[in-house]
Design a protein around this motif. Sequence first.
Motif, PDB file in Angstrom:
ATOM      1  N   LEU A  61       0.830  -1.206   0.000  1.00  0.00           N
ATOM      2  CA  LEU A  61       0.000   0.000   0.000  1.00  0.00           C
ATOM      3  C   LEU A  61       0.861   1.251   0.000  1.00  0.00           C
ATOM      4  O   LEU A  61       0.522   2.247  -0.654  1.00  0.00           O
ATOM      5  N   ALA A  62       1.983   1.240   0.730  1.00  0.00           N
ATOM      6  CA  ALA A  62       2.884   2.389   0.734  1.00  0.00           C
ATOM      7  C   ALA A  62       3.459   2.617  -0.665  1.00  0.00           C
ATOM      8  O   ALA A  62       3.588   3.765  -1.117  1.00  0.00           O
ATOM      9  N   SER A  63       3.795   1.531  -1.379  1.00  0.00           N
ATOM     10  CA  SER A  63       4.294   1.657  -2.756  1.00  0.00           C
ATOM     11  C   SER A  63       3.228   2.259  -3.659  1.00  0.00           C
ATOM     12  O   SER A  63       3.506   3.165  -4.460  1.00  0.00           O
ATOM     13  N   LEU A  64       2.004   1.760  -3.510  1.00  0.00           N
ATOM     14  CA  LEU A  64       0.898   2.274  -4.324  1.00  0.00           C
ATOM     15  C   LEU A  64       0.614   3.733  -3.989  1.00  0.00           C
ATOM     16  O   LEU A  64       0.378   4.552  -4.894  1.00  0.00           O
ATOM     17  N   LEU A  71       1.764   9.486   3.247  1.00  0.00           N
ATOM     18  CA  LEU A  71       1.877   9.197   4.683  1.00  0.00           C
ATOM     19  C   LEU A  71       0.634   8.501   5.229  1.00  0.00           C
ATOM     20  O   LEU A  71       0.706   7.789   6.236  1.00  0.00           O
ATOM     21  N   SER A  72      -0.505   8.693   4.586  1.00  0.00           N
ATOM     22  CA  SER A  72      -1.741   8.096   5.097  1.00  0.00           C
ATOM     23  C   SER A  72      -1.770   6.575   4.942  1.00  0.00           C
ATOM     24  O   SER A  72      -2.643   5.914   5.509  1.00  0.00           O
ATOM     25  N   PRO A 118      -1.487   4.767   8.675  1.00  0.00           N
ATOM     26  CA  PRO A 118      -2.706   4.704   9.494  1.00  0.00           C
ATOM     27  C   PRO A 118      -3.837   3.944   8.816  1.00  0.00           C
ATOM     28  O   PRO A 118      -4.618   3.257   9.492  1.00  0.00           O
ATOM     29  N   LEU A 119      -3.926   4.032   7.495  1.00  0.00           N
ATOM     30  CA  LEU A 119      -4.954   3.265   6.788  1.00  0.00           C
ATOM     31  C   LEU A 119      -4.750   1.764   6.997  1.00  0.00           C
ATOM     32  O   LEU A 119      -5.688   1.018   7.272  1.00  0.00           O
ATOM     33  N   THR A 120      -3.482   1.337   6.884  1.00  0.00           N
ATOM     34  CA  THR A 120      -3.172  -0.085   7.064  1.00  0.00           C
ATOM     35  C   THR A 120      -3.506  -0.541   8.476  1.00  0.00           C
ATOM     36  O   THR A 120      -4.132  -1.594   8.671  1.00  0.00           O
ATOM     37  N   ILE A 121      -3.077   0.237   9.464  1.00  0.00           N
ATOM     38  CA  ILE A 121      -3.304  -0.139  10.862  1.00  0.00           C
ATOM     39  C   ILE A 121      -4.801  -0.217  11.152  1.00  0.00           C
ATOM     40  O   ILE A 121      -5.290  -1.186  11.761  1.00  0.00           O
TER      41      ILE A 121
END
Length: 532
Positions: free
Chosen positions: A196-199, A219-220, A223-226
Amino acid sequence: MNTETNKPILVWALWGGALLLLGLAFRGSIDEMMTTWTKREEYSHGFFIPCISAYLLWIRRHELTWVGEVRQSLAGLGLLVIALLLLVLGGLATVKTLEQYGLILALFAIFTAAFGTQGLRTGAVPLLFLIFMVPFPDFILNNLSSKLQLISSWLGVEFIRACDIMVYLEGNVIDLGVYKLQVVDACSGLRYLFPLASLAFLCAYLFKGPFWQKLLIFLSSMPLTIFMNSFRIGVIGVLVDNWGTDMAEGFLHDFEGWAVFLLCMVLLFVEMRIFSRISGRRLSMNELVQIPEEWGRAESRMPPAVLNISVYAVLCLVVLGGLASEKFKGREDIIPQRKAFLHFPTQLGDWRGHNDYLTQYYLNELKLTDYVIVNFVQQGTRNSINFYSAYYQSQRKGAVVHSPRSCIPGDGWQIVSFEQREFPEMRVGDDSIKLSRAIIQKGDSRQLVYFWFHQRGRQVTNEFLVKWYLFYDAITLNRTDGALIRLVTPVDKVEDISLADKRLQDFMKSLLPVLPEYLPGKNVVPTAPSAG
């Protein structure tokens, strides 16, 4: 005159040869990186990263201009020297992550040498995107995973409680009464976070908006993943409470993972839609992330090839760096002579003990060379101390000392107090004792924990300092052996904690004189590798 414009085949052949030689020089780190992509789901997206980066560079090729003079390539040559130095140092210390970042820097360097700093402005972001293909070192992954497990477990339990279900949380174990769910490493959220960070980085790059919005989009991703991973854990808890543990296994469990990742992507696009509205644009979902039309113009062609003699300097540097790296790759760790923990005494002063053992599961996880666990009891008292030490004869290939700070919370204990202390009067070899002191609690139970890392004669408390000394000693001493020493004593409800401190310190006076036989210092006699 140092340029020629009528030899495009020669120009492409020379720069292509430089890239091939670079791949040959870094082949070990590339192989390990690809192995990680294959074996670890957190990085299974790694194969796509270089392809996407190459495509982004290709569609902007009309913006690039070959440099014609050596002075325009000096910045690239300087970066290449630094990158090859990272290759050599990484080979000396067998730190593949250092080599892998060196590879990315080398690609930056060759790109700058070919197209100058002006071209680097065009290619900087696509090249920077390559960072997402480099796996984090294991000790960072382990620490990050353990912290995400705790956060996700806590938020997941809060969701279960919001559904009016009685639940109790002990570390990473969710107790539903009839059922218990353990939030293991695979459920920490790292499998979502890295893809998700790569995307998010790619979306931020292609999103039309101010820099602050692009930064927030990227940066979001954490928190989105968590949040979404915690939501998934909560949903699993509710399903298990109603229909049993089958809801947490097999196809349904895997499907929930994919569904959560897709939902994360949807939320990312919703966030971009909100930002576009804030900026006064009313873009549809399919317009939020688009490659600008001017990048992919049909008439785009590479500019005329220019032969710059700096390519020969690049070729020479890559060859020299590769040869220097190969010279040090064959080094084997010096394995110091030591006594095996099998012979560790079970009587120290007025303390008597009996051995305990780790299960195969923990042995597989810890990857240690030798260990000892002894439960000591002081004669004539009820005082007890658990002594544990894990020894690693080499920490080069993923087998590294694990910090109790990462393991304690996973067993359901909470760290109530944590500090470092030094005891100049107590020594192991030539070094005084520096240790970490923690008071931990689970329910009504309390324990006092002392632990420190024995690193080739040094007594260290800081985990990051341990990694620095590991890197430094691998280069200067050709050694990466090390150990963890941990002491634990229970503390009664009414007992003053100072009495527990005195108990551990008195025990240490009997323990420390024995340790040098089992934990090698700085000056050692080498021996053949042995599992002890």
